[in-house]
Design an enzyme around this catalytic site. Structure first.
Site, PDB file in Angstrom:
ATOM      1  N   HIS A 156      -2.527 -10.203  12.042  1.00 22.33           N
ATOM      2  CA  HIS A 156      -1.972  -8.825  11.728  1.00 22.33           C
ATOM      3  C   HIS A 156      -1.308  -7.703  13.161  1.00 22.33           C
ATOM      4  O   HIS A 156      -2.089  -7.989  13.698  1.00 22.33           O
ATOM      5  CB  HIS A 156      -2.813  -7.774  10.587  1.00 22.33           C
ATOM      6  CG  HIS A 156      -2.762  -6.703  10.540  1.00 22.33           C
ATOM      7  ND1 HIS A 156      -1.381  -6.682  10.159  1.00 22.33           N
ATOM      8  CD2 HIS A 156      -3.278  -5.383  10.526  1.00 22.33           C
ATOM      9  CE1 HIS A 156      -1.488  -5.048   9.512  1.00 22.33           C
ATOM     10  NE2 HIS A 156      -2.535  -4.330  10.335  1.00 22.33           N
ATOM     11  N   GLU A 180       0.635  -0.929  -0.056  1.00 21.60           N
ATOM     12  CA  GLU A 180      -0.087  -0.098   0.370  1.00 21.60           C
ATOM     13  C   GLU A 180       0.970   0.820   0.161  1.00 21.60           C
ATOM     14  O   GLU A 180       0.651   2.127   0.261  1.00 21.60           O
ATOM     15  CB  GLU A 180      -1.020   0.111   1.145  1.00 21.60           C
ATOM     16  CG  GLU A 180      -0.306  -0.152   2.509  1.00 21.60           C
ATOM     17  CD  GLU A 180      -1.653  -0.414   3.085  1.00 21.60           C
ATOM     18  OE1 GLU A 180      -1.333   0.774   3.516  1.00 21.60           O
ATOM     19  OE2 GLU A 180      -1.703  -1.274   4.072  1.00 21.60           O
ATOM     20  N   CYS A 216      -3.929  -3.254   3.984  1.00 21.87           N
ATOM     21  CA  CYS A 216      -2.394  -4.369   4.820  1.00 21.87           C
ATOM     22  C   CYS A 216      -2.914  -5.706   4.492  1.00 21.87           C
ATOM     23  O   CYS A 216      -2.854  -6.719   4.964  1.00 21.87           O
ATOM     24  CB  CYS A 216      -2.556  -4.320   6.025  1.00 21.87           C
ATOM     25  SG  CYS A 216      -2.151  -2.302   7.088  1.00 21.87           S
TER      26      CYS A 216
HETATM   27  N1  COA Z   1       1.321   4.359  30.577  1.00 22.85           N
HETATM   28  C1  COA Z   1       0.927   3.176  29.972  1.00 22.85           C
HETATM   29  N2  COA Z   1      -0.365   2.504  29.026  1.00 22.85           N
HETATM   30  C2  COA Z   1      -0.331   3.831  28.481  1.00 22.85           C
HETATM   31  C3  COA Z   1      -0.006   5.163  29.323  1.00 22.85           C
HETATM   32  C4  COA Z   1       1.232   5.077  29.630  1.00 22.85           C
HETATM   33  N3  COA Z   1       1.221   6.253  30.790  1.00 22.85           N
HETATM   34  N4  COA Z   1      -0.407   6.437  28.263  1.00 22.85           N
HETATM   35  C5  COA Z   1      -1.631   6.098  27.633  1.00 22.85           C
HETATM   36  N5  COA Z   1      -1.095   4.253  27.672  1.00 22.85           N
HETATM   37  C6  COA Z   1      -2.552   3.557  26.531  1.00 22.85           C
HETATM   38  C7  COA Z   1      -3.504   3.653  26.954  1.00 22.85           C
HETATM   39  O1  COA Z   1      -5.009   3.480  27.317  1.00 22.85           O
HETATM   40  C8  COA Z   1      -4.352   2.982  25.331  1.00 22.85           C
HETATM   41  O2  COA Z   1      -4.487   1.485  25.320  1.00 22.85           O
HETATM   42  P1  COA Z   1      -5.723   0.706  25.452  1.00 22.85           P
HETATM   43  O3  COA Z   1      -5.637   0.788  24.426  1.00 22.85           O
HETATM   44  O4  COA Z   1      -5.382  -0.790  25.855  1.00 22.85           O
HETATM   45  O5  COA Z   1      -6.927   1.900  26.315  1.00 22.85           O
HETATM   46  C9  COA Z   1      -2.859   2.749  24.840  1.00 22.85           C
HETATM   47  O6  COA Z   1      -1.416   3.419  25.183  1.00 22.85           O
HETATM   48  C10 COA Z   1      -2.676   3.820  23.788  1.00 22.85           C
HETATM   49  O7  COA Z   1      -2.740   4.906  23.949  1.00 22.85           O
HETATM   50  P2  COA Z   1      -4.014   5.770  23.360  1.00 22.85           P
HETATM   51  O8  COA Z   1      -4.756   6.882  23.769  1.00 22.85           O
HETATM   52  O9  COA Z   1      -5.304   4.761  23.130  1.00 22.85           O
HETATM   53  O10 COA Z   1      -3.430   6.330  21.973  1.00 22.85           O
HETATM   54  P3  COA Z   1      -3.604   7.170  20.615  1.00 22.85           P
HETATM   55  O11 COA Z   1      -5.562   7.086  20.830  1.00 22.85           O
HETATM   56  O12 COA Z   1      -2.716   8.783  21.343  1.00 22.85           O
HETATM   57  O13 COA Z   1      -3.259   6.539  19.493  1.00 22.85           O
HETATM   58  C11 COA Z   1      -3.849   4.607  17.952  1.00 22.85           C
HETATM   59  C12 COA Z   1      -3.474   5.005  19.218  1.00 22.85           C
HETATM   60  C13 COA Z   1      -3.442   2.646  17.446  1.00 22.85           C
HETATM   61  C14 COA Z   1      -5.327   5.373  17.539  1.00 22.85           C
HETATM   62  C15 COA Z   1      -2.783   5.823  17.205  1.00 22.85           C
HETATM   63  O14 COA Z   1      -1.750   5.393  17.524  1.00 22.85           O
HETATM   64  C16 COA Z   1      -3.372   5.010  15.533  1.00 22.85           C
HETATM   65  O15 COA Z   1      -3.988   5.907  15.011  1.00 22.85           O
HETATM   66  N6  COA Z   1      -2.637   4.401  14.439  1.00 22.85           N
HETATM   67  C17 COA Z   1      -2.140   4.119  13.214  1.00 22.85           C
HETATM   68  C18 COA Z   1      -3.379   3.457  12.984  1.00 22.85           C
HETATM   69  C19 COA Z   1      -3.759   1.886  13.386  1.00 22.85           C
HETATM   70  O16 COA Z   1      -2.819   0.957  13.648  1.00 22.85           O
HETATM   71  N7  COA Z   1      -5.075   1.337  13.649  1.00 22.85           N
HETATM   72  C20 COA Z   1      -5.108  -0.214  13.950  1.00 22.85           C
HETATM   73  C21 COA Z   1      -6.234  -1.093  13.177  1.00 22.85           C
HETATM   74  S1  COA Z   1      -5.460  -1.192  11.458  1.00 22.85           S
END
Ligand code: COA
Length: 402
Positions: free
Chosen positions: A234, A80, A112
């Protein structure tokens, strides 16, 4: 006839960023990245690396165990992060690997997921042509943008899978469960090199697709969860794979009565993913390699469940059985060395790499570490590459000069 993965090799970018440094630069608690997302490093592609250079490196490695490469009659390139809107990147791979001209080459796209489509197309091809082999290259560079929530889940890497009759690694079983639904959780419009992503929604969509594919797998006559020994998912970030396993266990427990045996999800299945980051199409197969190359126990005869998800979305659940002696054709040492030997970047060096054009003007020299193939840039709208079997000495500049 048994058909499946005969050889599996991988490659990644030759630079990496320690996510603890990124966390400090972004004023985020590093544990959010290392524990919350389950990522320690991301592989970074230099301006002289792309999906072709990584694909060629993985392909050359895979060919070390192919006694007669002229039997490769189908090349499927899954990505992709395509480098052209028309020409398949697989043709560069075919050229640089010196493959038989009597060969079909095509590029596949569905986020993916497309490497899994390629795997099923390749197994069908080999069933029809048992003396022939197919080569799948899945290669991607995950880009979400600087200072975005997706940034710590970036990464890059490629896998090369040789598909044949009587495979030496994994016999792919024919029963699968599939699921397609039109959603906008992740996409990359023309002209943009970073993805648009509704990240939290994509994580929910991934888990929903897991439930749907598992249900479809059951409808199609697939075995119970008790017949699967190990799982690979994945892995856009390793915590996502852990959540998938938790969801899968929950679904299994809700259907089955009593304490039926459940598959294992071993930490070894995400060891490479923790260090490479998201490799999009390659991620599921890097998880399989990670499981096989980092588990001391002999897994021959074990059934592995594989869940593939591509945003947008298409997903598939299928299984395979590990062949006896699969360890003899792995590249564990080379893969471990490739990961360990990446040059570590500072955050500002990573940002400078990131902001450079992905299609720079062609320069005659090799400036950065790459694998055996170096991308020199674009001239007259054509991509130019140089094969340089080991460039660590010819490389004039390992660090970016500002
Ligand atoms: N210590 C430990 N864990 C922590 C933390 C800390 N200080 N601060 C946050 N976290 C945890 C959160 O609780 C969360 O865990 P949980 O989902 O088990 O509750 C995790 O870290 C991520 O935090 P979150 O606030 O949800 O992150 P975010 O909204 O900034 O980003 C994604 C997370 C996945 C949305 C982002 O990385 C993203 O868009 N990634 C690309 C898309 C992707 O990979 N999608 C997956 C499906 S294909």
């Amino acid at each position: 006839m048994n058909v499946g993965i005969d050889i599996a090799a991988m490659a990644t970018g030759h630079y990496a960023l320690d996510l603890r440094f990124l966390a400090v630069a972004r004023s985020v608690d590093p544990r959010k990245y290392t524990t919350g997302l389950g990522q320690d490093f991301m592989s970074v592609a230099s301006p002289q690396e792309d999906v072709v250079t990584m694909g060629v490196e993985a392909g050359l490695r895979a060919l070390e165990h192919v006694s007669d490469p002229t039997t490769i009659r189908l090349v499927l390139f899954a990505t992709e992060s395509s480098v052209d809107q028309s020409k398949s990147a697989g043709i560069y791979i075919h050229h640089f690997l010196g493959l038989n001209p009597s060969c079909r080459v095509v590029e596949l796209k569905q986020a993916c997921y497309s490497a899994t489509a390629a795997l099923h197309i390749a197994t069908a091809f080999v069933r029809q042509n048992p003396a022939a082999q197919a080569l799948i290259i899945a290669s991607d560079i995950a880009r979400y943008g600087l200072n975005t929530s997706g940034e710590p889940t970036q990464g890059c890497g490629a896998v090369a899978l040789v598909v044949s009759a009587n495979p030496r690694v994994l016999v792919v079983e024919t029963t699968t469960g599939v699921y397609t639904r039109h959603i906008m959780d992740f996409w990359r419009p023309n002209g943009q090199d970073a993805a648009c992503v509704n990240g939290r929604y994509s994580a929910l969509a991934y888990l929903e697709a897991l439930s749907k594919t598992w249900a479809d797998f059951q409808c199609n006559g697939g075995g119970s969860v008790g017949q699967i020994d190990f799982m690979c998912y994945h892995t856009p970030f390793t915590k996502m794979a852990e959540k998938a396993f938790a969801r899968h266990t929950e679904i299994a427990r809700s259907i089955q009565r009593g304490g039926q045996y459940l598959p294992a999800f071993l930490p070894s299945a995400v060891l490479y993913g923790r260090r490479l980051g998201n490799c999009y199409t390659a991620s599921l197969y890097i998880s399989l390699l990670s499981l096989l190359e980092n588990t001391a126990q002999d897994l021959a005869g074990a059934r592995v469940g594989l869940f593939s998800y591509g945003s947008g979305c298409v997903a598939e659940f299928f299984t395979g059985v590990l062949a006896p002696g699969y360890q003899n054709v792995l590249f564990a040492e080379a893969h471990t060395a490739a990961i360990a030997q990446r040059a570590l970047l500072t955050v500002s060096e990573y940002e400078a790499f990131y902001t450079q054009s992905r299609d720079p003007v062609c320069v005659p020299e090799v400036r950065y570490y790459t694998g055996p193939l170096c991308f020199l840039g674009v001239k007259d709208h054509q991509r130019h590459y140089r094969l340089t079997l080991c460039n660590t000495e010819s490389c004039t500049q390992v660090r970016l000069v500002s």
